[in-house]
Structures are given as C-alpha cells and as structure tokens.
Scaffold this motif. Sequence first.
Motif, PDB file in Angstrom:
ATOM      1  N   LEU A  62       0.829  -1.209   0.000  1.00  0.00           N
ATOM      2  CA  LEU A  62       0.000   0.000   0.000  1.00  0.00           C
ATOM      3  C   LEU A  62       0.864   1.260   0.000  1.00  0.00           C
ATOM      4  N   LEU A  63       1.952   1.233   0.774  1.00  0.00           N
ATOM      5  CA  LEU A  63       2.863   2.375   0.801  1.00  0.00           C
ATOM      6  C   LEU A  63       3.495   2.578  -0.567  1.00  0.00           C
ATOM      7  N   GLY A  64       3.921   1.499  -1.208  1.00  0.00           N
ATOM      8  CA  GLY A  64       4.533   1.601  -2.534  1.00  0.00           C
ATOM      9  C   GLY A  64       3.585   2.199  -3.550  1.00  0.00           C
ATOM     10  N   VAL A  65       2.351   1.744  -3.560  1.00  0.00           N
ATOM     11  CA  VAL A  65       1.355   2.290  -4.488  1.00  0.00           C
ATOM     12  C   VAL A  65       1.111   3.763  -4.186  1.00  0.00           C
ATOM     13  N   SER A  66       0.999   4.100  -2.926  1.00  0.00           N
ATOM     14  CA  SER A  66       0.778   5.495  -2.537  1.00  0.00           C
ATOM     15  C   SER A  66       1.928   6.382  -2.995  1.00  0.00           C
ATOM     16  N   LEU A  67       3.151   5.866  -2.891  1.00  0.00           N
ATOM     17  CA  LEU A  67       4.317   6.651  -3.313  1.00  0.00           C
ATOM     18  C   LEU A  67       4.313   6.930  -4.814  1.00  0.00           C
ATOM     19  N   LEU A  68       3.683   6.081  -5.577  1.00  0.00           N
ATOM     20  CA  LEU A  68       3.592   6.314  -7.017  1.00  0.00           C
ATOM     21  C   LEU A  68       2.636   7.452  -7.357  1.00  0.00           C
ATOM     22  N   PHE A  69       1.720   7.775  -6.423  1.00  0.00           N
ATOM     23  CA  PHE A  69       0.687   8.770  -6.681  1.00  0.00           C
ATOM     24  C   PHE A  69       0.731   9.932  -5.690  1.00  0.00           C
ATOM     25  N   ARG A  70       1.896  10.457  -5.414  1.00  0.00           N
ATOM     26  CA  ARG A  70       2.087  11.643  -4.574  1.00  0.00           C
ATOM     27  C   ARG A  70       1.407  11.542  -3.213  1.00  0.00           C
ATOM     28  N   PRO A  71       2.043  10.870  -2.279  1.00  0.00           N
ATOM     29  CA  PRO A  71       1.444  10.688  -0.957  1.00  0.00           C
ATOM     30  C   PRO A  71       1.411  11.991  -0.158  1.00  0.00           C
ATOM     31  N   GLY A  72       0.505  12.031   0.813  1.00  0.00           N
ATOM     32  CA  GLY A  72       0.411  13.178   1.710  1.00  0.00           C
ATOM     33  C   GLY A  72       1.358  13.027   2.891  1.00  0.00           C
ATOM     34  N   LYS A  73       1.358  14.026   3.745  1.00  0.00           N
ATOM     35  CA  LYS A  73       2.235  14.030   4.924  1.00  0.00           C
ATOM     36  C   LYS A  73       1.926  12.862   5.859  1.00  0.00           C
ATOM     37  N   TRP A  74       0.637  12.565   6.037  1.00  0.00           N
ATOM     38  CA  TRP A  74       0.266  11.468   6.937  1.00  0.00           C
ATOM     39  C   TRP A  74       0.797  10.136   6.434  1.00  0.00           C
ATOM     40  N   THR A  75       0.674   9.903   5.150  1.00  0.00           N
ATOM     41  CA  THR A  75       1.157   8.646   4.573  1.00  0.00           C
ATOM     42  C   THR A  75       2.661   8.525   4.754  1.00  0.00           C
ATOM     43  N   LEU A  76       3.379   9.602   4.512  1.00  0.00           N
ATOM     44  CA  LEU A  76       4.834   9.581   4.689  1.00  0.00           C
ATOM     45  C   LEU A  76       5.198   9.323   6.149  1.00  0.00           C
ATOM     46  N   GLY A  77       4.494   9.995   7.063  1.00  0.00           N
ATOM     47  CA  GLY A  77       4.764   9.802   8.493  1.00  0.00           C
ATOM     48  C   GLY A  77       4.491   8.376   8.946  1.00  0.00           C
ATOM     49  N   ILE A  78       3.376   7.821   8.502  1.00  0.00           N
ATOM     50  CA  ILE A  78       3.055   6.436   8.863  1.00  0.00           C
ATOM     51  C   ILE A  78       4.066   5.481   8.243  1.00  0.00           C
ATOM     52  N   GLY A  79       4.488   5.767   7.018  1.00  0.00           N
ATOM     53  CA  GLY A  79       5.511   4.937   6.380  1.00  0.00           C
ATOM     54  C   GLY A  79       6.825   4.952   7.141  1.00  0.00           C
ATOM     55  N   ILE A  80       7.208   6.122   7.632  1.00  0.00           N
ATOM     56  CA  ILE A  80       8.437   6.234   8.434  1.00  0.00           C
ATOM     57  C   ILE A  80       8.312   5.403   9.708  1.00  0.00           C
ATOM     58  N   LEU A  81       7.197   5.581  10.417  1.00  0.00           N
ATOM     59  CA  LEU A  81       6.990   4.830  11.667  1.00  0.00           C
ATOM     60  C   LEU A  81       6.932   3.327  11.424  1.00  0.00           C
ATOM     61  N   LEU A  82       6.202   2.916  10.399  1.00  0.00           N
ATOM     62  CA  LEU A  82       6.073   1.498  10.093  1.00  0.00           C
ATOM     63  C   LEU A  82       7.429   0.865   9.805  1.00  0.00           C
ATOM     64  N   ASN A  83       8.208   1.491   8.954  1.00  0.00           N
ATOM     65  CA  ASN A  83       9.497   0.908   8.583  1.00  0.00           C
ATOM     66  C   ASN A  83      10.496   0.946   9.726  1.00  0.00           C
ATOM     67  N   ALA A  84      10.455   1.987  10.539  1.00  0.00           N
ATOM     68  CA  ALA A  84      11.319   2.022  11.725  1.00  0.00           C
ATOM     69  C   ALA A  84      10.927   0.911  12.695  1.00  0.00           C
ATOM     70  N   LEU A  85       9.632   0.669  12.842  1.00  0.00           N
ATOM     71  CA  LEU A  85       9.156  -0.418  13.704  1.00  0.00           C
ATOM     72  C   LEU A  85       9.600  -1.781  13.168  1.00  0.00           C
ATOM     73  N   ILE A  86       9.493  -1.981  11.872  1.00  0.00           N
ATOM     74  CA  ILE A  86       9.883  -3.258  11.266  1.00  0.00           C
ATOM     75  C   ILE A  86      11.362  -3.536  11.520  1.00  0.00           C
ATOM     76  N   VAL A  87      12.205  -2.537  11.300  1.00  0.00           N
ATOM     77  CA  VAL A  87      13.645  -2.713  11.523  1.00  0.00           C
ATOM     78  C   VAL A  87      13.921  -2.978  13.001  1.00  0.00           C
ATOM     79  N   THR A  88      13.235  -2.265  13.894  1.00  0.00           N
ATOM     80  CA  THR A  88      13.406  -2.461  15.334  1.00  0.00           C
ATOM     81  C   THR A  88      13.004  -3.875  15.743  1.00  0.00           C
ATOM     82  N   VAL A  89      11.883  -4.353  15.229  1.00  0.00           N
ATOM     83  CA  VAL A  89      11.438  -5.716  15.541  1.00  0.00           C
ATOM     84  C   VAL A  89      12.449  -6.731  15.017  1.00  0.00           C
ATOM     85  N   TRP A  90      12.961  -6.509  13.807  1.00  0.00           N
ATOM     86  CA  TRP A  90      13.934  -7.446  13.232  1.00  0.00           C
ATOM     87  C   TRP A  90      15.195  -7.506  14.093  1.00  0.00           C
ATOM     88  N   ILE A  91      15.712  -6.348  14.473  1.00  0.00           N
ATOM     89  CA  ILE A  91      16.929  -6.319  15.304  1.00  0.00           C
ATOM     90  C   ILE A  91      16.658  -6.949  16.662  1.00  0.00           C
TER      91      ILE A  91
END
Length: 135
Positions: A62-91
Amino acid sequence: MGIVNRNRHDQSASAKITTVRYLAAGLAFTSQAIHLWILPEAFVVTLLPGLFFLFVGMSQGLLGVSLLFRPGKWTLGIGILLNALIVTVWITTRIVSLPAITGSAQLNIDLAGIGAAVAEIILVLLLLKLLAAKR
C-alpha cells in the motif's frame, strides 16, 4: 530572465522529488516481496510471526502504491513509523530470544532479512526527505 531560471529550478526540484518517490516505491515493493516470500515459512513456525509478515507485506504494498501517486504528509509519516518499527522488531528478535513469539530460541540472520532491513532503512531516509520537501 529570473522567472525562466526559477521555472527551471522548480522543474529540476520536482524531477528530483519524483525520482526519490519512485525509488522509495521500489524499495517498499522490494520489502513487500521479501516479506511475502518469507510468509509461508513464518506461518508454519507460529501464527503471530505469520500475521506480522502478512501485515508488513500488505502495508509495504500500500505504501509503494501510494508513493507512485504523490502521498500526503500522513502517509509519509506512517511509512516512516512502520518501517522504523519493522527494523526495530527485526533487530530485537535477532538479539533477544523470544521463543513464545518467534517459535525458536533465536532467529538466524539471513540474507533475505538483511536485504529487507537495508531496504527499510534506506526507505525511512527517503521518506524523511520526501516529508521535508512537503514542508
């Protein structure tokens, strides 16, 4: 003359942002593909990691598709949090033994996991750049 230079600068900046968006979308789709590839094995181990991989795969798509169509600030913020969480969980799951959740004493560090983590770290940096450009 100044208007022409300003228009060229605006077009150049817009082209750079578009390139960053497409690169970020590619990384989100790469992360999605890795998580969906690991998904069947994760479901075999225990249900919770399987559900986590399913959620991550769907969210990255969903994030990838959104990035293809000019995402808003909320989408970017949620994407940052989601990916930071994923990396944190992996580590965390590589350092701390969580057999009740992960189904094994300690998870291995494999090439797919490293690839996904690197893609997600770079994705966070690109999303931060896109968010800064929105302001």
